[in-house]
Design a protein around this motif. Sequence first.
Motif, PDB file in Angstrom:
ATOM      1  N   TYR A 110      58.074  45.189  56.220  1.00 60.08           N
ATOM      2  CA  TYR A 110      58.562  45.058  55.219  1.00 60.08           C
ATOM      3  C   TYR A 110      59.187  45.688  54.549  1.00 60.08           C
ATOM      4  CZ  TYR A 110      57.792  40.098  55.886  1.00 60.08           C
ATOM      5  OH  TYR A 110      57.880  38.828  56.804  1.00 60.08           O
ATOM      6  N   TYR A 111      60.802  46.126  54.878  1.00 60.45           N
ATOM      7  CA  TYR A 111      61.163  47.703  53.897  1.00 60.45           C
ATOM      8  C   TYR A 111      61.578  47.429  52.850  1.00 60.45           C
ATOM      9  CZ  TYR A 111      59.249  50.153  57.992  1.00 60.45           C
ATOM     10  OH  TYR A 111      58.621  50.065  59.004  1.00 60.45           O
ATOM     11  N   THR A 112      62.143  48.058  52.078  1.00 63.80           N
ATOM     12  CA  THR A 112      62.897  48.187  51.127  1.00 63.80           C
ATOM     13  C   THR A 112      63.434  49.662  50.036  1.00 63.80           C
ATOM     14  OG1 THR A 112      61.444  47.930  49.564  1.00 63.80           O
ATOM     15  CG2 THR A 112      61.952  45.656  49.729  1.00 63.80           C
ATOM     16  N   VAL A 113      64.848  48.935  49.490  1.00 63.87           N
ATOM     17  CA  VAL A 113      65.650  50.077  48.892  1.00 63.87           C
ATOM     18  C   VAL A 113      66.207  49.558  47.673  1.00 63.87           C
ATOM     19  CG1 VAL A 113      67.496  52.085  49.295  1.00 63.87           C
ATOM     20  CG2 VAL A 113      66.569  51.484  51.244  1.00 63.87           C
ATOM     21  N   ILE A 138      75.318  50.891  49.623  1.00 59.87           N
ATOM     22  CA  ILE A 138      75.387  51.047  50.859  1.00 59.87           C
ATOM     23  C   ILE A 138      74.509  50.326  52.503  1.00 59.87           C
ATOM     24  CG2 ILE A 138      75.991  53.092  53.107  1.00 59.87           C
ATOM     25  CD1 ILE A 138      75.724  54.820  51.345  1.00 59.87           C
ATOM     26  N   THR A 139      75.375  49.504  52.643  1.00 58.96           N
ATOM     27  CA  THR A 139      74.655  48.375  54.395  1.00 58.96           C
ATOM     28  C   THR A 139      74.001  49.383  55.073  1.00 58.96           C
ATOM     29  OG1 THR A 139      77.270  47.685  53.950  1.00 58.96           O
ATOM     30  CG2 THR A 139      75.229  47.452  55.948  1.00 58.96           C
ATOM     31  N   ASN A 140      72.924  48.720  55.201  1.00 63.00           N
ATOM     32  CA  ASN A 140      72.145  48.918  56.366  1.00 63.00           C
ATOM     33  C   ASN A 140      71.405  50.298  56.464  1.00 63.00           C
ATOM     34  OD1 ASN A 140      72.856  47.368  58.008  1.00 63.00           O
ATOM     35  ND2 ASN A 140      74.323  49.123  58.778  1.00 63.00           N
ATOM     36  N   GLU A 141      70.948  50.428  54.908  1.00 67.41           N
ATOM     37  CA  GLU A 141      69.749  51.727  54.221  1.00 67.41           C
ATOM     38  C   GLU A 141      68.525  51.032  55.053  1.00 67.41           C
ATOM     39  OE1 GLU A 141      70.393  54.565  52.181  1.00 67.41           O
ATOM     40  OE2 GLU A 141      72.108  54.390  53.716  1.00 67.41           O
ATOM     41  N   ALA A 142      68.064  49.693  54.193  1.00 68.66           N
ATOM     42  CA  ALA A 142      66.806  49.771  54.025  1.00 68.66           C
ATOM     43  C   ALA A 142      66.874  49.265  55.905  1.00 68.66           C
ATOM     44  CB  ALA A 142      66.646  48.071  53.506  1.00 68.66           C
ATOM     45  N   GLU A 143      67.766  49.423  57.018  1.00 71.67           N
ATOM     46  CA  GLU A 143      66.643  49.733  58.477  1.00 71.67           C
ATOM     47  C   GLU A 143      66.270  50.708  59.004  1.00 71.67           C
ATOM     48  OE1 GLU A 143      69.200  48.042  62.398  1.00 71.67           O
ATOM     49  OE2 GLU A 143      70.462  47.578  60.058  1.00 71.67           O
ATOM     50  N   LYS A 144      66.686  51.616  58.025  1.00 74.57           N
ATOM     51  CA  LYS A 144      66.093  53.372  58.251  1.00 74.57           C
ATOM     52  C   LYS A 144      64.955  53.388  58.357  1.00 74.57           C
ATOM     53  CE  LYS A 144      70.639  55.427  56.562  1.00 74.57           C
ATOM     54  NZ  LYS A 144      71.559  56.066  55.266  1.00 74.57           N
ATOM     55  N   GLN A 145      63.860  52.640  56.974  1.00 76.33           N
ATOM     56  CA  GLN A 145      62.584  52.126  57.673  1.00 76.33           C
ATOM     57  C   GLN A 145      61.896  53.932  56.933  1.00 76.33           C
ATOM     58  OE1 GLN A 145      61.455  50.576  61.296  1.00 76.33           O
ATOM     59  NE2 GLN A 145      62.606  50.220  61.819  1.00 76.33           N
ATOM     60  N   ARG A 146      61.904  53.978  55.472  1.00 79.23           N
ATOM     61  CA  ARG A 146      62.114  55.077  55.190  1.00 79.23           C
ATOM     62  C   ARG A 146      60.732  54.813  53.873  1.00 79.23           C
ATOM     63  NH1 ARG A 146      67.558  57.082  52.742  1.00 79.23           N
ATOM     64  NH2 ARG A 146      68.280  55.024  52.300  1.00 79.23           N
ATOM     65  N   ILE A 147      59.719  55.485  53.965  1.00 80.90           N
ATOM     66  CA  ILE A 147      59.220  54.965  53.176  1.00 80.90           C
ATOM     67  C   ILE A 147      59.298  55.723  51.792  1.00 80.90           C
ATOM     68  CG2 ILE A 147      56.861  55.248  52.462  1.00 80.90           C
ATOM     69  CD1 ILE A 147      56.102  55.144  56.103  1.00 80.90           C
ATOM     70  N   SER A 148      59.748  56.939  51.698  1.00 81.98           N
ATOM     71  CA  SER A 148      59.644  57.367  50.641  1.00 81.98           C
ATOM     72  C   SER A 148      61.256  57.647  50.759  1.00 81.98           C
ATOM     73  CB  SER A 148      58.804  58.360  50.180  1.00 81.98           C
ATOM     74  OG  SER A 148      59.128  58.949  49.212  1.00 81.98           O
ATOM     75  N   CYS A 149      61.997  57.948  49.521  1.00 78.85           N
ATOM     76  CA  CYS A 149      63.302  58.390  49.464  1.00 78.85           C
ATOM     77  C   CYS A 149      64.148  59.645  48.290  1.00 78.85           C
ATOM     78  CB  CYS A 149      64.732  57.919  50.198  1.00 78.85           C
ATOM     79  SG  CYS A 149      64.585  56.005  49.574  1.00 78.85           S
ATOM     80  N   ALA A 198      64.824  63.048  49.063  1.00 82.20           N
ATOM     81  CA  ALA A 198      66.221  63.231  49.493  1.00 82.20           C
ATOM     82  C   ALA A 198      66.920  62.623  49.131  1.00 82.20           C
ATOM     83  CB  ALA A 198      65.410  62.299  51.219  1.00 82.20           C
ATOM     84  N   THR A 199      67.681  61.664  48.469  1.00 88.28           N
ATOM     85  CA  THR A 199      68.616  61.170  47.994  1.00 88.28           C
ATOM     86  C   THR A 199      68.885  61.489  46.584  1.00 88.28           C
ATOM     87  OG1 THR A 199      67.565  59.196  47.144  1.00 88.28           O
ATOM     88  CG2 THR A 199      68.162  58.884  49.489  1.00 88.28           C
ATOM     89  N   GLY A 200      68.139  62.284  46.195  1.00 90.41           N
ATOM     90  CA  GLY A 200      68.580  62.956  44.901  1.00 90.41           C
ATOM     91  C   GLY A 200      67.918  62.129  43.292  1.00 90.41           C
ATOM     92  N   GLY A 201      67.907  60.843  44.008  1.00 87.93           N
ATOM     93  CA  GLY A 201      66.562  60.176  42.962  1.00 87.93           C
ATOM     94  C   GLY A 201      67.686  59.166  43.132  1.00 87.93           C
ATOM     95  N   LYS A 202      68.711  58.724  44.096  1.00 89.19           N
ATOM     96  CA  LYS A 202      69.545  57.696  43.337  1.00 89.19           C
ATOM     97  C   LYS A 202      69.189  56.270  44.328  1.00 89.19           C
ATOM     98  CE  LYS A 202      73.826  56.373  46.390  1.00 89.19           C
ATOM     99  NZ  LYS A 202      75.065  57.084  46.949  1.00 89.19           N
ATOM    100  N   TYR A 203      67.533  56.497  45.081  1.00 87.35           N
ATOM    101  CA  TYR A 203      67.446  55.471  45.754  1.00 87.35           C
ATOM    102  C   TYR A 203      65.573  55.669  46.053  1.00 87.35           C
ATOM    103  CZ  TYR A 203      71.586  54.177  48.932  1.00 87.35           C
ATOM    104  OH  TYR A 203      72.469  54.145  48.943  1.00 87.35           O
ATOM    105  N   LEU A 204      65.210  54.208  45.706  1.00 88.31           N
ATOM    106  CA  LEU A 204      63.038  54.574  46.052  1.00 88.31           C
ATOM    107  C   LEU A 204      63.146  53.396  47.071  1.00 88.31           C
ATOM    108  CD1 LEU A 204      62.094  53.668  42.808  1.00 88.31           C
ATOM    109  CD2 LEU A 204      62.190  55.561  43.154  1.00 88.31           C
ATOM    110  N   CYS A 205      62.605  54.126  48.324  1.00 90.96           N
ATOM    111  CA  CYS A 205      62.192  53.359  48.874  1.00 90.96           C
ATOM    112  C   CYS A 205      60.712  52.841  49.708  1.00 90.96           C
ATOM    113  CB  CYS A 205      62.993  54.461  50.932  1.00 90.96           C
ATOM    114  SG  CYS A 205      64.506  55.145  50.916  1.00 90.96           S
ATOM    115  N   ASP A 206      60.983  51.596  49.932  1.00 93.48           N
ATOM    116  CA  ASP A 206      59.061  51.593  49.955  1.00 93.48           C
ATOM    117  C   ASP A 206      58.567  50.270  51.360  1.00 93.48           C
ATOM    118  OD1 ASP A 206      57.590  51.948  47.954  1.00 93.48           O
ATOM    119  OD2 ASP A 206      59.523  51.499  46.756  1.00 93.48           O
TER     120      ASP A 206
END
Length: 226
Positions: free
Chosen positions: A190-193, A200-211, A214-222
């Motif tokens: 499972y992926y979360t943002v 933005i739509t489909n951000e979680a679908e990018k399957q990032r573990i950490s972001c 890369a996003t300048g502190g805008k997102y947290l990805c798990d």
Amino acid sequence: MKPDSTITEGKQVSYQTKLGTTALCGGSNAHHVHFWLYDQNTVNKQKSFSPIGFYFGNWQLTQEQDSSEPPGSGNYPVSGYDYVLKNGTTIACAGTTMQYGKNICTTNQLTNQITFVSPSSKLTVTALNLDLTISATNLSGKTVYVQTWRPAVNGYPAKYFPAPPLTATGNTVTFYNLDGDGSTLAGVTYYTVVSLEPIITNEAEKQRISCFDATGGKYLCDAARR
């Protein structure tokens, strides 16, 4: 901005001279600096030329029309334009970088462009629940948005799981049972943002573990796998 101790008014500086250190204070949401260019021979230091088109390394100072702020609207920018630094298809404004596009640096975006400060996050998956806990020193009172997605597995199609945003009452907030009623699926990740502004739509679908970086502190990805 805290000036460097060796910099004084009137001192001539060369390329890459450190002028000082930026800080986050007042009503600002990101590190940035305001600057003014003027001709030393101009009376009262009024600007006598336009810096538009100047290059700072690979970044060019340019001016982009902001249709959401028409001229004479009374809001910044009163001219209906935003000044930005542009490097290829990426622009920077108020300490934040984003891809070049329509209304890229509007007043609303600058106001709402909130980044996490010293954050941490943990996604936990069990047989029954998918829970996400976020902490940040600036979280209290903020609206926190989350987006959850899992890929297709065992005949089940890929799926987004909607979840209403939460308002943090402290510097830690937890989203419980992100996958809704029923059991989680075994053998799937499972992926979360998470963001402090709508995602933005489909951000979680990018399957990032950490972001975060890369996003300048805008997102947290798990990501978490049962």
